[in-house]
Write a protein that holds these residues in place. Structure first.
Motif, PDB file in Angstrom:
ATOM      1  N   THR A  88     -12.935  29.113   7.174  1.00 51.66           N
ATOM      2  CA  THR A  88     -13.010  30.272   6.285  1.00 51.66           C
ATOM      3  C   THR A  88     -11.643  30.908   6.106  1.00 51.66           C
ATOM      4  O   THR A  88     -11.259  31.273   4.985  1.00 51.66           O
ATOM      5  CB  THR A  88     -14.012  31.295   6.848  1.00 51.66           C
ATOM      6  N   ARG A  91      -9.547  28.675   3.801  1.00 50.75           N
ATOM      7  CA  ARG A  91      -9.982  28.783   2.409  1.00 50.75           C
ATOM      8  C   ARG A  91      -9.614  30.143   1.823  1.00 50.75           C
ATOM      9  O   ARG A  91      -9.295  30.254   0.637  1.00 50.75           O
ATOM     10  CB  ARG A  91     -11.489  28.548   2.308  1.00 50.75           C
ATOM     11  N   GLU A  94      -6.033  30.035   0.869  1.00 51.69           N
ATOM     12  CA  GLU A  94      -5.907  29.255  -0.353  1.00 51.69           C
ATOM     13  C   GLU A  94      -6.175  30.122  -1.582  1.00 51.69           C
ATOM     14  O   GLU A  94      -5.528  29.963  -2.616  1.00 51.69           O
ATOM     15  CB  GLU A  94      -6.906  28.098  -0.302  1.00 51.69           C
ATOM     16  N   GLN A  95      -7.099  31.058  -1.462  1.00 52.69           N
ATOM     17  CA  GLN A  95      -7.570  31.830  -2.605  1.00 52.69           C
ATOM     18  C   GLN A  95      -6.859  33.158  -2.806  1.00 52.69           C
ATOM     19  O   GLN A  95      -6.837  33.676  -3.925  1.00 52.69           O
ATOM     20  CB  GLN A  95      -9.079  32.120  -2.450  1.00 52.69           C
ATOM     21  N   ASP A 158     -16.216  23.692   0.089  1.00 53.62           N
ATOM     22  CA  ASP A 158     -15.311  22.712   0.686  1.00 53.62           C
ATOM     23  C   ASP A 158     -14.946  21.568  -0.251  1.00 53.62           C
ATOM     24  O   ASP A 158     -14.143  20.711   0.108  1.00 53.62           O
ATOM     25  CB  ASP A 158     -15.930  22.158   1.973  1.00 53.62           C
ATOM     26  N   LYS A 160     -13.389  21.990  -3.026  1.00 47.16           N
ATOM     27  CA  LYS A 160     -12.171  22.370  -3.745  1.00 47.16           C
ATOM     28  C   LYS A 160     -10.954  21.670  -3.152  1.00 47.16           C
ATOM     29  O   LYS A 160     -10.895  21.392  -1.968  1.00 47.16           O
ATOM     30  CB  LYS A 160     -12.000  23.888  -3.704  1.00 47.16           C
ATOM     31  N   PRO A 165      -8.298  22.454   2.485  1.00 50.11           N
ATOM     32  CA  PRO A 165      -7.720  23.711   2.018  1.00 50.11           C
ATOM     33  C   PRO A 165      -6.255  23.545   1.607  1.00 50.11           C
ATOM     34  O   PRO A 165      -5.463  22.940   2.337  1.00 50.11           O
ATOM     35  CB  PRO A 165      -7.850  24.636   3.232  1.00 50.11           C
TER      36      PRO A 165
END
Length: 230
Positions: A88, A91, A94-95, A158, A160, A165
């Motif tokens: 988490t 990710r 990443e975002q 997952d 993406k 990630p």
């Protein structure tokens, strides 16, 4: 009418701890990390990621909980993440550009793939067919049934960036060679070729409880640019 005083800018990043699957904010590692850094004047907020509940656990909801905890648009955050919390955290980095550094403890990279490998094809199909799987709730010391809706949600998150990630911030990974829950080979594969990622392998299992002193010393050295060790 008097003008209100300006709001002071944050003096440093927020520090957040993300627990793992079937764990909670009072996990041993989370408490020890928070206690260690509290002695340095750094508050580590231990998030509750049992959302919307442990039974209906969703990675997408975990991400939204972390997003809300990051603060305002000008703030920055250091994320600790254990197991599913590690995935988490990665990710989230990443975002969201507010994440400036990661410490990942036995991260659950490619979580669906790893779960299926551990359960075997028969167990996996049973989970999907029956609609739930029973597991231990380590936080509340009870048995709990995890709904199979976890699977498509985790798969969507997952999928993406090719299943890995796409993290661009400095990252420390600490992973046990004897981990039979989240195989260290996934951390090795993800770290390979990423100059901003430092992987530390220890002789330990998934819980990393024997490696707590190493976790604290390695993370403190790694996070010195963000205020650790002061």
């Amino acid at each position: 009418m008097s003008t209100p005083p300006p709001v002071p800018a944050p003096t440093g990043p927020r520090w957040l701890y993300l627990h793992g699957f079937a764990s909670g904010p009072d996990s041993k590692k989370g408490v020890e990390v928070a206690r260690h850094y509290a002695s340095q004047g750094i508050h580590v907020e231990r998030l509750n990621l049992r959302v919307p509940s442990l039974e209906e656990l969703r990675v997408s909801a975990m991400l939204e909980t972390v997003r809300k905890a990051l603060g305002g648009p000008e703030e920055r955050a250091v994320l600790f993440g254990s197991s599913l919390g590690g995935l988490t955290a990665a990710r989230m980095a990443e975002q969201d550009a507010r994440v400036c550094a990661l410490v990942l403890l036995a991260p659950a990279f490619r979580v669906v793939e790893q779960l299926r490998r551990r359960m075997g094809d028969a167990g996996w199909e049973h989970w999907k067919k029956v609609g739930w799987i029973e597991t231990d709730d380590f936080a509340e010391k009870r048995k709990v049934r995890i709904h199979s809706g976890f699977i498509p949600d985790a798969e969507a998150v997952d999928a993406k960036s090719g299943g890995w990630p796409d993290v661009r911030v400095p990252t420390l990974i600490i992973h046990g060679r004897a981990d039979d829950t989240c195989d260290v080979r996934y951390s090795r594969q993800w770290a390979e070729g990423r100059r901003h990622v430092h992987l530390v392998e220890v002789d330990d299992g998934h819980e990393l409880t024997a490696s707590l002193p190493r976790i604290l010393s390695e993370s403190e050295a790694f996070l010195r640019p963000w205020g650790a060790g002061s």
